[in-house]
Design a protein around this motif. Structure first.
Motif, PDB file in Angstrom:
ATOM      1  N   LYS A 224       1.235  -1.833   0.063  1.00 42.84           N
ATOM      2  CA  LYS A 224      -0.021   0.089  -0.058  1.00 42.84           C
ATOM      3  C   LYS A 224       0.582   1.226  -0.434  1.00 42.84           C
ATOM      4  N   SER A 225       0.341   2.214  -1.042  1.00 43.52           N
ATOM      5  CA  SER A 225       1.393   3.555  -0.523  1.00 43.52           C
ATOM      6  C   SER A 225       1.297   3.849   0.397  1.00 43.52           C
ATOM      7  N   PRO A 226       2.690   4.677   1.153  1.00 43.64           N
ATOM      8  CA  PRO A 226       3.826   5.170   0.309  1.00 43.64           C
ATOM      9  C   PRO A 226       5.063   4.013  -0.280  1.00 43.64           C
ATOM     10  N   LEU A 227       4.530   2.627  -0.043  1.00 42.12           N
ATOM     11  CA  LEU A 227       4.604   1.551  -0.355  1.00 42.12           C
ATOM     12  C   LEU A 227       5.076   1.296  -1.880  1.00 42.12           C
ATOM     13  N   PRO A 228       5.671   0.520  -2.992  1.00 41.44           N
ATOM     14  CA  PRO A 228       5.082   0.466  -3.718  1.00 41.44           C
ATOM     15  C   PRO A 228       4.004  -0.797  -4.325  1.00 41.44           C
ATOM     16  N   THR A 229       3.814  -0.613  -5.141  1.00 44.41           N
ATOM     17  CA  THR A 229       2.653  -2.253  -4.960  1.00 44.41           C
ATOM     18  C   THR A 229       3.587  -2.856  -5.558  1.00 44.41           C
ATOM     19  N   ASP A 230       2.829  -4.271  -5.427  1.00 47.74           N
ATOM     20  CA  ASP A 230       3.755  -5.798  -6.064  1.00 47.74           C
ATOM     21  C   ASP A 230       3.959  -5.599  -7.149  1.00 47.74           C
ATOM     22  N   GLU A 231       3.197  -5.150  -8.305  1.00 52.72           N
ATOM     23  CA  GLU A 231       3.285  -4.897  -9.246  1.00 52.72           C
ATOM     24  C   GLU A 231       4.857  -3.908 -10.001  1.00 52.72           C
ATOM     25  N   THR A 232       4.175  -2.480  -9.317  1.00 50.65           N
ATOM     26  CA  THR A 232       5.785  -1.965  -9.356  1.00 50.65           C
ATOM     27  C   THR A 232       6.598  -2.570  -8.381  1.00 50.65           C
ATOM     28  N   ALA A 233       6.228  -3.257  -8.123  1.00 54.23           N
ATOM     29  CA  ALA A 233       8.404  -3.961  -7.182  1.00 54.23           C
ATOM     30  C   ALA A 233       9.239  -4.914  -8.018  1.00 54.23           C
ATOM     31  N   ALA A 234       7.407  -5.497  -8.573  1.00 55.28           N
ATOM     32  CA  ALA A 234       7.784  -6.699  -9.400  1.00 55.28           C
ATOM     33  C   ALA A 234       8.371  -5.853 -11.033  1.00 55.28           C
ATOM     34  N   GLN A 235       8.423  -4.196 -11.289  1.00 49.74           N
ATOM     35  CA  GLN A 235       8.849  -4.041 -12.521  1.00 49.74           C
ATOM     36  C   GLN A 235      10.263  -3.062 -12.168  1.00 49.74           C
ATOM     37  N   MET A 236      10.629  -2.970 -10.635  1.00 50.24           N
ATOM     38  CA  MET A 236      11.694  -2.778 -10.614  1.00 50.24           C
ATOM     39  C   MET A 236      12.993  -3.959 -10.446  1.00 50.24           C
ATOM     40  N   TYR A 237      12.219  -4.846 -10.414  1.00 48.56           N
ATOM     41  CA  TYR A 237      12.968  -6.166 -10.115  1.00 48.56           C
ATOM     42  C   TYR A 237      13.571  -6.648 -11.204  1.00 48.56           C
ATOM     43  N   ARG A 238      12.616  -6.521 -12.498  1.00 48.33           N
ATOM     44  CA  ARG A 238      13.044  -6.786 -13.905  1.00 48.33           C
ATOM     45  C   ARG A 238      14.030  -5.474 -14.876  1.00 48.33           C
ATOM     46  N   MET A 239      13.443  -4.618 -13.613  1.00 46.71           N
ATOM     47  CA  MET A 239      14.451  -2.990 -14.340  1.00 46.71           C
ATOM     48  C   MET A 239      15.618  -3.391 -14.154  1.00 46.71           C
ATOM     49  N   ALA A 240      16.029  -3.578 -12.859  1.00 48.40           N
ATOM     50  CA  ALA A 240      17.751  -3.619 -12.704  1.00 48.40           C
ATOM     51  C   ALA A 240      17.889  -4.954 -12.854  1.00 48.40           C
ATOM     52  N   GLN A 241      17.375  -6.226 -14.006  1.00 46.70           N
ATOM     53  CA  GLN A 241      17.946  -6.948 -14.228  1.00 46.70           C
ATOM     54  C   GLN A 241      18.178  -7.019 -15.364  1.00 46.70           C
ATOM     55  N   GLN A 242      17.320  -6.144 -16.371  1.00 45.59           N
ATOM     56  CA  GLN A 242      17.324  -5.139 -17.314  1.00 45.59           C
ATOM     57  C   GLN A 242      18.604  -4.219 -17.629  1.00 45.59           C
TER      58      GLN A 242
END
Ligand code: SF4
Length: 433
Positions: free
Chosen positions: A235-253
């Motif tokens: 829940k805000s202000p923590l990122p949603t699970d989907e945003t956290a997953a996008q962050m993981y993918r972004m780091a990997q890429q």
């Protein structure tokens, strides 16, 4: 001498640790997400002017000496020298040069240290000078892990960090001037108020420093921390699970594009710079642990030291890092299952995966069939990969068992991203075999 005796002897020698972790539990202040065993010493204190730190170092030295004497007594052999040493914390860079020197001398006297040993130290920006880095280096430190976490002052302040972004850049400059090439940077994704753009900027900034190694951790909101009181996961202000997953993918890429190998779920390294010390944990090998809250893994027993300072001080003269009693022997027999779970849980963290021939040798061929049954739904999702000994992917028929050769690994990034689901399933299936 029989083949069995030689195998037993080599297994015994392999069971002696060649790695040591030293916990230095002092920080200037406590970060709002941290649940590590640390003692807050304030901004002005460092190792050279703090009686508390000095006393702790002395107890640590005592623990190192009594452990080595106990191990020599029990094992009846001279102990192998250390190949990796890790000063973690806490903030080990609050120690003076002479304190670090003394600890390394004690380790050397008690165990020996190989000439090629990896000797790492965690440091926080704003806690060290050039003279200090050079002194640590002279004492033997050859790998630095810098706690950066984010490149936005607002995020650092909201996380309770004791340093600014300007101090991160100064710290990087000091390490550069000291010619330390083996530098690792720690970043955290999923912080409160952190956006995808901020995360991208932090990754870009870290990459621009060209560290040899980078750890990217997803925030876990631990109980008993201020974050746990302020925020609700997802829940805000923590990122949603989907945003956290996008962050993981972004780091990997971004990191793999920048030439880093994603060798462990949260860790990236330039070729040849994987952290040798942490690999000991992930390969489920033995290690010494010294200091408050530290865990050791000797003689197939994990022993965690007390997390409170005074309890640790009482523990050192009275307790041992492992026991030989009959009761423990019984416990050891019972922990074959624990060992299997640990091997699976740790092995799936690594991109090299789990060696199926070793798994079958250690736990029996039957395990391959059970594992396949448990993982089949995730195979179908593409989250689990079977690789043969030549590194080529292998497709199995439905209900076919895993072979007793090759490696089993999670796919990157999706398998890694859903590793908690997969590991929870493994735990359910294998915890009461
Ligand atoms: S610097 Fe590290 S160990 Fe110290 S309080 Fe912050 S997160 Fe915890």
């Amino acid at each position: 001498v029989s083949a069995t005796a030689i195998r037993d002897l080599s297994q015994f020698l392999n069971s002696l640790p060649t790695s040591a972790y030293l916990h230095i539990p002092f920080c200037r202040r406590r970060c709002f997400y941290c649940d590590f065993p640390v003692s807050v010493v304030g901004d002005r204190k460092d190792g050279s002017n703090s009686g508390t730190i000095q006393h702790y170092i002395e107890v640590l030295q005592t623990e190192i000496c009594t452990t080595s004497q106990y191990c020599q007594e029990i094992f009846g052999v001279s102990l192998p020298p250390l190949k990796t040493i890790f000063f973690g914390g806490g903030t080990p860079s609050l120690l003076s040069i002479s304190q670090v020197q003394r600890l390394l001398e004690t380790l050397d006297q008690q165990f020996g240290i190989t000439t090629q040993a990896e000797i790492s130290m965690e440091m926080d920006p704003g806690t060290f000078t050039l003279e200090q880095v050079k002194g640590y280096q002279k004492a033997g430190i050859n790998r630095i892990s810098l706690g950066v976490q984010a490149f936005q002052d607002e995020l650092l302040i909201k996380s309770g960090r004791s340093h600014s972004v300007a101090e991160i850049w100064q710290a990087a400059e000091l390490l550069n001037q000291a010619n330390i090439d083996n530098v690792s940077i720690d970043l955290i994704s999923g912080l409160p108020h952190q956006t995808l753009e901020m995360w991208q900027f932090s990754l870009e900034s870290a990459i621009s420093m060209s560290p040899a190694h980078l750890s990217s951790y997803d925030l876990i909101v631990e109980p008993k921390t201020p974050f746990f009181r302020y925020y609700q996961p997802g829940k805000s202000p923590l990122p949603t699970d989907e945003t956290a997953a996008q962050m993981y993918r972004m780091a990997q890429q971004m990191l793999t594009n920048a030439g880093y190998q994603h060798y462990e779920i949260s860790n990236y390294a330039k070729p040849g710079y994987q952290c040798r010390h942490n690999q000991v944990y992930w390969h489920n090998q033995p290690y010494y642990g010294f200091g408050m809250g530290a865990t050791s893994y000797i003689y197939q027993q994990r022993v965690m030291r007390p997390r409170k300072t005074w309890e640790y001080y009482e523990w050192v003269p009275t307790e041992k890092p492992f026991k030989l009693s009959q009761q423990n022997q019984d416990n050891l027999t019972e922990t074959t299952n624990d060992q299997l779970l640990e091997t699976l849980m740790l092995g799936f963290r690594l991109s090299e995966g789990i060696d199926l021939s070793k798994l079958a040798e250690q736990f029996g061929e039957e395990i391959l069939k059970k594992l396949r049954k448990c993982l089949q739904p995730y195979d179908q999702q593409g989250w689990v990969k079977l690789i043969d000994d030549d590194g080529m992917p292998v497709e199995l028929l439905p209900n076919q068992s895993y072979p007793s050769s090759g490696k089993l690994r999670l796919s990157d990034p999706e398998g890694f991203l859903f590793s908690n689901t997969i590991l929870a399933e493994l735990f359910n299936q294998f915890s009461d075999l």
